[in-house]
Design a protein around this motif. Structure first.
Motif, PDB file in Angstrom:
ATOM      1  N   LEU A 133     -25.008  18.887  24.627  1.00 31.47           N
ATOM      2  CA  LEU A 133     -24.709  20.316  24.745  1.00 31.47           C
ATOM      3  C   LEU A 133     -23.779  20.592  25.919  1.00 31.47           C
ATOM      4  CD1 LEU A 133     -25.454  23.335  23.886  1.00 31.47           C
ATOM      5  CD2 LEU A 133     -27.011  23.246  25.852  1.00 31.47           C
ATOM      6  N   LEU A 134     -24.044  19.962  27.061  1.00 30.93           N
ATOM      7  CA  LEU A 134     -23.363  20.295  28.307  1.00 30.93           C
ATOM      8  C   LEU A 134     -22.202  19.353  28.632  1.00 30.93           C
ATOM      9  CD1 LEU A 134     -26.492  21.229  30.451  1.00 30.93           C
ATOM     10  CD2 LEU A 134     -25.061  22.708  29.031  1.00 30.93           C
ATOM     11  N   ASP A 135     -21.742  18.613  27.622  1.00 27.26           N
ATOM     12  CA  ASP A 135     -20.564  17.745  27.783  1.00 27.26           C
ATOM     13  C   ASP A 135     -20.721  16.784  28.959  1.00 27.26           C
ATOM     14  OD1 ASP A 135     -19.149  18.951  25.622  1.00 27.26           O
ATOM     15  OD2 ASP A 135     -18.650  20.633  26.923  1.00 27.26           O
ATOM     16  N   ALA A 136     -21.911  16.193  29.061  1.00 23.33           N
ATOM     17  CA  ALA A 136     -22.175  15.250  30.136  1.00 23.33           C
ATOM     18  C   ALA A 136     -21.403  13.953  29.930  1.00 23.33           C
ATOM     19  CB  ALA A 136     -23.669  14.961  30.226  1.00 23.33           C
ATOM     20  N   GLU A 137     -21.344  13.168  31.001  1.00 25.18           N
ATOM     21  CA  GLU A 137     -20.708  11.854  30.982  1.00 25.18           C
ATOM     22  C   GLU A 137     -21.717  10.819  31.458  1.00 25.18           C
ATOM     23  OE1 GLU A 137     -16.196  13.349  32.166  1.00 25.18           O
ATOM     24  OE2 GLU A 137     -17.605  12.706  33.729  1.00 25.18           O
ATOM     25  N   VAL A 138     -21.801   9.702  30.738  1.00 28.30           N
ATOM     26  CA  VAL A 138     -22.745   8.644  31.068  1.00 28.30           C
ATOM     27  C   VAL A 138     -21.989   7.499  31.726  1.00 28.30           C
ATOM     28  CG1 VAL A 138     -24.499   7.079  30.164  1.00 28.30           C
ATOM     29  CG2 VAL A 138     -24.138   9.304  29.064  1.00 28.30           C
ATOM     30  N   VAL A 139     -22.423   7.124  32.923  1.00 28.91           N
ATOM     31  CA  VAL A 139     -21.799   6.022  33.657  1.00 28.91           C
ATOM     32  C   VAL A 139     -22.624   4.761  33.421  1.00 28.91           C
ATOM     33  CG1 VAL A 139     -21.068   5.151  35.905  1.00 28.91           C
ATOM     34  CG2 VAL A 139     -20.924   7.607  35.400  1.00 28.91           C
ATOM     35  N   VAL A 140     -21.982   3.729  32.894  1.00 30.52           N
ATOM     36  CA  VAL A 140     -22.661   2.450  32.665  1.00 30.52           C
ATOM     37  C   VAL A 140     -21.994   1.377  33.523  1.00 30.52           C
ATOM     38  CG1 VAL A 140     -23.498   2.998  30.352  1.00 30.52           C
ATOM     39  CG2 VAL A 140     -21.224   2.009  30.633  1.00 30.52           C
ATOM     40  N   VAL A 141     -22.800   0.388  33.943  1.00 31.05           N
ATOM     41  CA  VAL A 141     -22.340  -0.626  34.880  1.00 31.05           C
ATOM     42  C   VAL A 141     -22.637  -2.009  34.310  1.00 31.05           C
ATOM     43  CG1 VAL A 141     -22.598  -1.554  37.214  1.00 31.05           C
ATOM     44  CG2 VAL A 141     -22.754   0.901  36.836  1.00 31.05           C
ATOM     45  N   SER A 142     -21.686  -2.928  34.487  1.00 34.75           N
ATOM     46  CA  SER A 142     -21.873  -4.329  34.123  1.00 34.75           C
ATOM     47  C   SER A 142     -21.240  -5.193  35.211  1.00 34.75           C
ATOM     48  CB  SER A 142     -21.238  -4.640  32.769  1.00 34.75           C
ATOM     49  OG  SER A 142     -19.825  -4.623  32.875  1.00 34.75           O
ATOM     50  N   GLU A 143     -21.234  -6.508  35.013  1.00 33.35           N
ATOM     51  CA  GLU A 143     -20.569  -7.397  35.974  1.00 33.35           C
ATOM     52  C   GLU A 143     -19.066  -7.146  36.008  1.00 33.35           C
ATOM     53  OE1 GLU A 143     -23.097 -11.385  36.732  1.00 33.35           O
ATOM     54  OE2 GLU A 143     -21.889 -11.409  34.899  1.00 33.35           O
ATOM     55  N   ASP A 144     -18.529  -6.519  34.978  1.00 29.42           N
ATOM     56  CA  ASP A 144     -17.101  -6.220  34.929  1.00 29.42           C
ATOM     57  C   ASP A 144     -16.745  -4.924  35.647  1.00 29.42           C
ATOM     58  OD1 ASP A 144     -16.678  -8.507  33.355  1.00 29.42           O
ATOM     59  OD2 ASP A 144     -17.153  -7.403  31.522  1.00 29.42           O
ATOM     60  N   GLY A 145     -17.749  -4.187  36.124  1.00 31.49           N
ATOM     61  CA  GLY A 145     -17.495  -2.917  36.796  1.00 31.49           C
ATOM     62  C   GLY A 145     -18.178  -1.778  36.056  1.00 31.49           C
ATOM     63  N   SER A 146     -17.742  -0.558  36.313  1.00 29.96           N
ATOM     64  CA  SER A 146     -18.348   0.616  35.689  1.00 29.96           C
ATOM     65  C   SER A 146     -17.355   1.291  34.753  1.00 29.96           C
ATOM     66  CB  SER A 146     -18.815   1.615  36.753  1.00 29.96           C
ATOM     67  OG  SER A 146     -17.706   2.147  37.456  1.00 29.96           O
ATOM     68  N   ARG A 147     -17.880   2.023  33.811  1.00 33.06           N
ATOM     69  CA  ARG A 147     -17.055   2.834  32.920  1.00 33.06           C
ATOM     70  C   ARG A 147     -17.832   4.096  32.568  1.00 33.06           C
ATOM     71  NH1 ARG A 147     -17.819   1.968  27.098  1.00 33.06           N
ATOM     72  NH2 ARG A 147     -19.653   0.638  26.790  1.00 33.06           N
ATOM     73  N   THR A 148     -17.113   5.119  32.176  1.00 36.30           N
ATOM     74  CA  THR A 148     -17.708   6.418  31.885  1.00 36.30           C
ATOM     75  C   THR A 148     -17.518   6.748  30.414  1.00 36.30           C
ATOM     76  OG1 THR A 148     -17.266   7.169  34.144  1.00 36.30           O
ATOM     77  CG2 THR A 148     -17.699   8.864  32.487  1.00 36.30           C
ATOM     78  N   VAL A 149     -18.602   7.146  29.759  1.00 40.35           N
ATOM     79  CA  VAL A 149     -18.577   7.443  28.326  1.00 40.35           C
ATOM     80  C   VAL A 149     -19.028   8.892  28.121  1.00 40.35           C
ATOM     81  CG1 VAL A 149     -19.385   6.756  26.040  1.00 40.35           C
ATOM     82  CG2 VAL A 149     -19.214   5.039  27.868  1.00 40.35           C
ATOM     83  N   PRO A 150     -18.227   9.731  27.460  1.00 40.46           N
ATOM     84  CA  PRO A 150     -18.697  11.092  27.149  1.00 40.46           C
ATOM     85  C   PRO A 150     -19.971  11.037  26.318  1.00 40.46           C
ATOM     86  CG  PRO A 150     -16.342  10.874  26.716  1.00 40.46           C
ATOM     87  CD  PRO A 150     -16.850   9.488  26.973  1.00 40.46           C
ATOM     88  N   ALA A 151     -20.899  11.931  26.585  1.00 40.97           N
ATOM     89  CA  ALA A 151     -22.172  11.917  25.868  1.00 40.97           C
ATOM     90  C   ALA A 151     -21.976  12.027  24.366  1.00 40.97           C
ATOM     91  CB  ALA A 151     -23.063  13.045  26.376  1.00 40.97           C
ATOM     92  N   LYS A 152     -20.966  12.777  23.931  1.00 45.03           N
ATOM     93  CA  LYS A 152     -20.740  12.928  22.495  1.00 45.03           C
ATOM     94  C   LYS A 152     -20.384  11.602  21.829  1.00 45.03           C
ATOM     95  CE  LYS A 152     -15.861  14.276  23.008  1.00 45.03           C
ATOM     96  NZ  LYS A 152     -15.290  13.103  22.339  1.00 45.03           N
ATOM     97  N   ASP A 153     -19.900  10.651  22.619  1.00 44.74           N
ATOM     98  CA  ASP A 153     -19.566   9.327  22.088  1.00 44.74           C
ATOM     99  C   ASP A 153     -20.612   8.281  22.449  1.00 44.74           C
ATOM    100  OD1 ASP A 153     -17.100  10.342  21.136  1.00 44.74           O
ATOM    101  OD2 ASP A 153     -16.185  10.023  23.111  1.00 44.74           O
ATOM    102  N   PHE A 154     -21.482   8.601  23.391  1.00 48.93           N
ATOM    103  CA  PHE A 154     -22.444   7.600  23.869  1.00 48.93           C
ATOM    104  C   PHE A 154     -23.518   7.323  22.827  1.00 48.93           C
ATOM    105  CE2 PHE A 154     -26.287   6.280  26.135  1.00 48.93           C
ATOM    106  CZ  PHE A 154     -25.792   5.176  26.829  1.00 48.93           C
TER     107      PHE A 154
END
Length: 322
Positions: A133-154
């Motif tokens: 609803l609120l167009d949040a962004e999910v930050v995920v972390v791995s050994e390769d670094g971090s990336r940000t995924v829009p909630a609508k795509d997560f």
């Protein structure tokens, strides 16, 4: 029942945690509260070869303002959001502490985590719904670094997400204030996940017409969904009762809900229609109470409405994990 045998790791940092995941080649699971994961393991519905327990990892437990937005660390417990006492958070993101009260029972809210619920990706869960609803962004972390995924795509399906097997959900960012957002839901039994949930965030212009509207639903598809057609139809209109009922009908027409042992698809569409109308009324009433919108013409009673019209007065969800 008891779970199948597994290795157990307690890393002290995010780096150690993602290294454990990589070393176990996709057969490990992350434990971030365990209110969902451990149940599935005890039933042997899933049999991970290893658990990576995050409870000793520091720096992932926070609820902080970031400019106009809000950042929530993955290990922030539901109870911490429910009890947030920062007046700015209460004003700009009041729907979050209100909705936290709907999650399961007190022991679940005390142990379950925000990031765990997001990672578990249940299509009925309150946090997943509000992230969309609120167009949040999910930050995920791995050994390769971090990336940000829009909630609508997560969220990609029931209990499925865009996070890879070697990634950990580290943070969720809500980029914009949502002082008028509201969430309502219907459940058969207190403490269960809702059958259907609806949320809305409506802003009015100076003339009392709808400037923008966001509508999201849970429990009606394999992931939380936005009612894009109803959102577009709302803009520029006077929010009277007839319009809001029409928007609710439009929102439900976009749906093809799955059946389950308790309800069929038709029942879920009926519930969605009722709950969307209630969520819209609650959002507009909240704006009127806060002085951020025109007086509503809906007959709604202004006030906080996270549980308004849900068919019960509190609690929902089973919380957390991944």
């Amino acid at each position: 029942m008891k779970p199948a045998r597994f290795a157990y790791f307690q890393p002290d940092s995010v780096d150690e945690a993602v290294a454990c995941l990589r070393e176990n080649g996709g057969e490990a699971r992350v434990l971030a509260g365990g209110q969902s994961l451990l149940v599935l393991m005890n039933r042997r519905q899933i049999r991970p070869t290893a658990l990576v327990d995050l409870k000793r990892v520091r720096g992932l437990d926070y609820l902080v303002r970031d400019g106009e937005g809000l950042r929530i660390g993955a290990l922030t417990r539901h109870i911490d959001i429910e009890n947030a006492d920062d007046p700015q958070i209460r004003t700009a993101f009041g729907v979050l502490p209100e909705s936290a009260r709907l999650i399961g029972h007190l022991p679940i809210r005390t142990r379950g985590t925000f990031g765990g619920s997001i990672a578990y990706a249940d299509p009925r869960a309150e946090w997943c719904l509000l992230a969309v609803l609120l167009d949040a962004e999910v930050v995920v972390v791995s050994e390769d670094g971090s990336r940000t995924v829009p909630a609508k795509d997560f969220f990609t399906g029931a209990h499925q997400s865009a996070a890879r097997w070697d990634e950990i959900v580290a943070e969720v960012r809500f980029p914009h204030p949502a002082p008028n957002a509201a969430l309502v839901e219907f459940g058969i039994q207190q403490g269960d996940l809702p059958v259907v949930a609806a949320s809305a965030a409506v802003d009015l212009d100076a003339r009392g017409r709808i400037a923008s509207a966001r509508i999201a639903l849970g429990g009606v598809a394999d992931r939380p969904v936005r009612a894009n057609g109803a959102e577009k139809a709302a803009v520029g209109s006077v929010p009277d009762g007839r319009l809001l009922d029409h928007l609710a009908q439009l929102a439900s027409k976009e749906l093809d809900p799955p059946a389950d042992p308790r309800t069929d698809g038709h029942d879920r569409k009926e519930l969605a229609t009722v709950l969307v109308a209630r969520a819209l009324r609650a959002s507009i009433a909240r704006g009127a109470t806060a002085g951020t919108g025109a007086t509503p013409r809906t007959g709604a009673t202004p006030g906080t409405s996270a549980t308004a019209g849900t068919g019960r007065q509190a609690d929902h969800q089973k919380a957390e994990d991944r």
